[in-house]
Design a protein around this motif. Structure first.
Motif, PDB file in Angstrom:
ATOM      1  N   LEU A   1       0.841  -1.188   0.000  1.00  0.00           N
ATOM      2  CA  LEU A   1       0.000   0.000   0.000  1.00  0.00           C
ATOM      3  C   LEU A   1       0.878   1.240   0.000  1.00  0.00           C
ATOM      4  N   LYS A   2       0.425   2.277  -0.697  1.00  0.00           N
ATOM      5  CA  LYS A   2       1.170   3.542  -0.702  1.00  0.00           C
ATOM      6  C   LYS A   2       0.186   4.700  -0.734  1.00  0.00           C
ATOM      7  N   VAL A   3       0.666   5.880  -0.362  1.00  0.00           N
ATOM      8  CA  VAL A   3      -0.171   7.077  -0.345  1.00  0.00           C
ATOM      9  C   VAL A   3      -0.755   7.301  -1.736  1.00  0.00           C
ATOM     10  N   GLY A   4      -2.062   7.557  -1.785  1.00  0.00           N
ATOM     11  CA  GLY A   4      -2.738   7.795  -3.055  1.00  0.00           C
ATOM     12  C   GLY A   4      -3.468   6.593  -3.611  1.00  0.00           C
ATOM     13  N   ASP A   5      -3.206   5.396  -3.061  1.00  0.00           N
ATOM     14  CA  ASP A   5      -3.924   4.206  -3.526  1.00  0.00           C
ATOM     15  C   ASP A   5      -5.410   4.338  -3.240  1.00  0.00           C
ATOM     16  N   ARG A   6      -6.221   3.808  -4.137  1.00  0.00           N
ATOM     17  CA  ARG A   6      -7.656   3.666  -3.902  1.00  0.00           C
ATOM     18  C   ARG A   6      -7.846   2.361  -3.137  1.00  0.00           C
ATOM     19  N   VAL A   7      -8.443   2.439  -1.943  1.00  0.00           N
ATOM     20  CA  VAL A   7      -8.543   1.242  -1.101  1.00  0.00           C
ATOM     21  C   VAL A   7      -9.940   1.079  -0.505  1.00  0.00           C
ATOM     22  N   MET A   8     -10.243  -0.159  -0.152  1.00  0.00           N
ATOM     23  CA  MET A   8     -11.429  -0.490   0.643  1.00  0.00           C
ATOM     24  C   MET A   8     -10.927  -1.035   1.973  1.00  0.00           C
ATOM     25  N   ALA A   9     -11.734  -0.884   3.015  1.00  0.00           N
ATOM     26  CA  ALA A   9     -11.277  -1.309   4.336  1.00  0.00           C
ATOM     27  C   ALA A   9     -12.428  -1.853   5.161  1.00  0.00           C
ATOM     28  N   LEU A  10     -12.093  -2.801   6.016  1.00  0.00           N
ATOM     29  CA  LEU A  10     -13.033  -3.320   7.013  1.00  0.00           C
ATOM     30  C   LEU A  10     -12.781  -2.573   8.311  1.00  0.00           C
ATOM     31  N   THR A  11     -13.712  -1.709   8.687  1.00  0.00           N
ATOM     32  CA  THR A  11     -13.519  -0.911   9.903  1.00  0.00           C
ATOM     33  C   THR A  11     -14.180  -1.530  11.120  1.00  0.00           C
ATOM     34  N   GLY A  12     -15.167  -2.403  10.894  1.00  0.00           N
ATOM     35  CA  GLY A  12     -15.934  -2.942  12.024  1.00  0.00           C
ATOM     36  C   GLY A  12     -17.006  -1.947  12.460  1.00  0.00           C
ATOM     37  N   TRP A  13     -16.571  -0.753  12.826  1.00  0.00           N
ATOM     38  CA  TRP A  13     -17.499   0.343  13.137  1.00  0.00           C
ATOM     39  C   TRP A  13     -16.744   1.648  12.895  1.00  0.00           C
ATOM     40  N   GLY A  14     -17.468   2.753  12.803  1.00  0.00           N
ATOM     41  CA  GLY A  14     -16.812   4.050  12.687  1.00  0.00           C
ATOM     42  C   GLY A  14     -16.559   4.527  11.268  1.00  0.00           C
ATOM     43  N   SER A  15     -17.128   3.848  10.279  1.00  0.00           N
ATOM     44  CA  SER A  15     -16.818   4.243   8.899  1.00  0.00           C
ATOM     45  C   SER A  15     -17.742   5.336   8.352  1.00  0.00           C
ATOM     46  N   PHE A  16     -18.757   5.729   9.110  1.00  0.00           N
ATOM     47  CA  PHE A  16     -19.594   6.862   8.677  1.00  0.00           C
ATOM     48  C   PHE A  16     -18.884   8.152   9.081  1.00  0.00           C
ATOM     49  N   ALA A  17     -17.770   8.415   8.419  1.00  0.00           N
ATOM     50  CA  ALA A  17     -16.933   9.567   8.764  1.00  0.00           C
ATOM     51  C   ALA A  17     -16.125   9.975   7.544  1.00  0.00           C
ATOM     52  N   GLU A  18     -15.630  11.217   7.567  1.00  0.00           N
ATOM     53  CA  GLU A  18     -14.833  11.693   6.437  1.00  0.00           C
ATOM     54  C   GLU A  18     -13.425  11.106   6.446  1.00  0.00           C
ATOM     55  N   GLN A  19     -12.898  10.785   7.624  1.00  0.00           N
ATOM     56  CA  GLN A  19     -11.597  10.143   7.734  1.00  0.00           C
ATOM     57  C   GLN A  19     -11.689   9.042   8.785  1.00  0.00           C
ATOM     58  N   VAL A  20     -10.933   7.948   8.564  1.00  0.00           N
ATOM     59  CA  VAL A  20     -10.928   6.856   9.525  1.00  0.00           C
ATOM     60  C   VAL A  20      -9.568   6.169   9.469  1.00  0.00           C
ATOM     61  N   ALA A  21      -9.056   5.787  10.632  1.00  0.00           N
ATOM     62  CA  ALA A  21      -7.794   5.043  10.711  1.00  0.00           C
ATOM     63  C   ALA A  21      -8.109   3.558  10.837  1.00  0.00           C
ATOM     64  N   VAL A  22      -7.419   2.735  10.033  1.00  0.00           N
ATOM     65  CA  VAL A  22      -7.707   1.302   9.970  1.00  0.00           C
ATOM     66  C   VAL A  22      -6.404   0.522   9.995  1.00  0.00           C
ATOM     67  N   SER A  23      -6.398  -0.613  10.669  1.00  0.00           N
ATOM     68  CA  SER A  23      -5.242  -1.508  10.655  1.00  0.00           C
ATOM     69  C   SER A  23      -4.891  -1.889   9.220  1.00  0.00           C
ATOM     70  N   GLY A  24      -3.602  -1.891   8.909  1.00  0.00           N
ATOM     71  CA  GLY A  24      -3.163  -2.166   7.544  1.00  0.00           C
ATOM     72  C   GLY A  24      -3.639  -3.496   7.001  1.00  0.00           C
ATOM     73  N   GLN A  25      -3.751  -4.540   7.857  1.00  0.00           N
ATOM     74  CA  GLN A  25      -4.176  -5.843   7.360  1.00  0.00           C
ATOM     75  C   GLN A  25      -5.658  -5.863   6.987  1.00  0.00           C
ATOM     76  N   ASN A  26      -6.385  -4.794   7.363  1.00  0.00           N
ATOM     77  CA  ASN A  26      -7.806  -4.709   7.013  1.00  0.00           C
ATOM     78  C   ASN A  26      -8.050  -3.891   5.751  1.00  0.00           C
ATOM     79  N   VAL A  27      -6.978  -3.513   5.069  1.00  0.00           N
ATOM     80  CA  VAL A  27      -7.085  -2.651   3.887  1.00  0.00           C
ATOM     81  C   VAL A  27      -6.717  -3.438   2.635  1.00  0.00           C
ATOM     82  N   LEU A  28      -7.515  -3.281   1.579  1.00  0.00           N
ATOM     83  CA  LEU A  28      -7.251  -3.943   0.303  1.00  0.00           C
ATOM     84  C   LEU A  28      -7.296  -2.910  -0.823  1.00  0.00           C
TER      85      LEU A  28
END
Length: 248
Positions: A1-28
């Motif tokens: 993963l690198k800055v600027g990539d288009r990604v999807m993420a499993l947040t569990g909760w908290g994704s109804f937000a403009e920004q969210v921090a997610v564990s790297g292994q949950n990002v594709l």
């Protein structure tokens, strides 16, 4: 993963937000041909159904797959993935309108269980042999009835309880008499405990998407300010396919 990539993420909760921090292994990474709205609708439903049918059910080509709640998010995903894996897919739902959506997703047979006996129709469709794999995200009153329609060495997948109310129970002698298995599906825990297997699942899912075998259905989109309305639509079981909340 690198800055600027288009990604999807499993947040569990908290994704109804403009920004969210997610564990790297949950990002594709999002495949180049997939838009953000589709990506938002993809990971939970297809991740769940792929894990259910591959790791938990070990679905084989030529086997019979029954999908309950076949017009919902995970149900439609299960129909498409089942077809991609070579299964003969029976879709069950409560209205003909919902079944038409499952038919367009590739279901081979349709059962409206509000108009006909699910057990009798399954007996007819399988020549009395029963269903190899049952995918149940609904729970409720059909739980035991469908298990009684399972084939020898069949597998029933407990995916969720969308019907609400009391969680169903099963007489313990039924798995014994059928030589069958009742199998739990918890994709969120699987993704955390077996990240490499989860990544391999998504590699296959993305390949099928590129081939046109998976066509996620987003029936409604909502603005961020309408997030509560989106959840209410789900709660009232009015949703078909997936609902997406768009942040921007």
């Amino acid at each position: 993963l690198k800055v600027g990539d288009r990604v999807m993420a499993l947040t569990g909760w908290g994704s109804f937000a403009e920004q969210v921090a997610v564990s790297g292994q949950n990002v594709l990474p999002i495949p180049a041909e997939m838009d953000f709205t589709t990506a938002a609708a993809f990971s939970m439903t297809y991740g769940t159904s792929m894990h259910a049918l591959k790791q938990r059910a070990n679905l084989q080509p030529g086997e019979t797959l029954l999908v309950l709640g076949a017009s919902g998010g995970v149900g439609l995903a299960a129909v498409e993935i089942g077809k991609a894996m070579g299964a003969w897919v029976i879709a069950a739902a409560s209205t003909n309108e919902k079944l038409e959506i499952a038919r367009k997703a590739g279901a081979d047979e349709l059962i409206n269980y509000s108009e006909a006996s699910l057990r009798e129709r399954l007996k007819e469709l399988t020549d009395g042999q029963g269903v190899d794999v049952i995918y149940d995200p609904v729970g409720g009153k059909l739980f035991e009835e469908t298990f009684r329609s399972i084939a020898w060495n069949g597998r029933m997948l407990v995916v969720g309880f969308a019907a609400g109310g009391e969680i169903p129970a099963l007489p313990a002698n039924l798995p014994l008499l059928k030589g069958a298995a009742l199998i739990g599906v918890f994709w969120g825990a699987f993704a955390q405990r077996q990240p490499q297997d989860n990544a391999a699942n998504f590699k296959q899912l993305f390949a099928w998407y590129a081939e046109g075998k998976l066509k996620p259905l987003v029936s409604q989109t909502f603005a961020l300010e309408q997030a509560a309305e989106a959840i209410d639509t789900l709660g009232q079981r009015k949703a078909v396919g997936k609902l997406v909340v768009k942040v921007r």
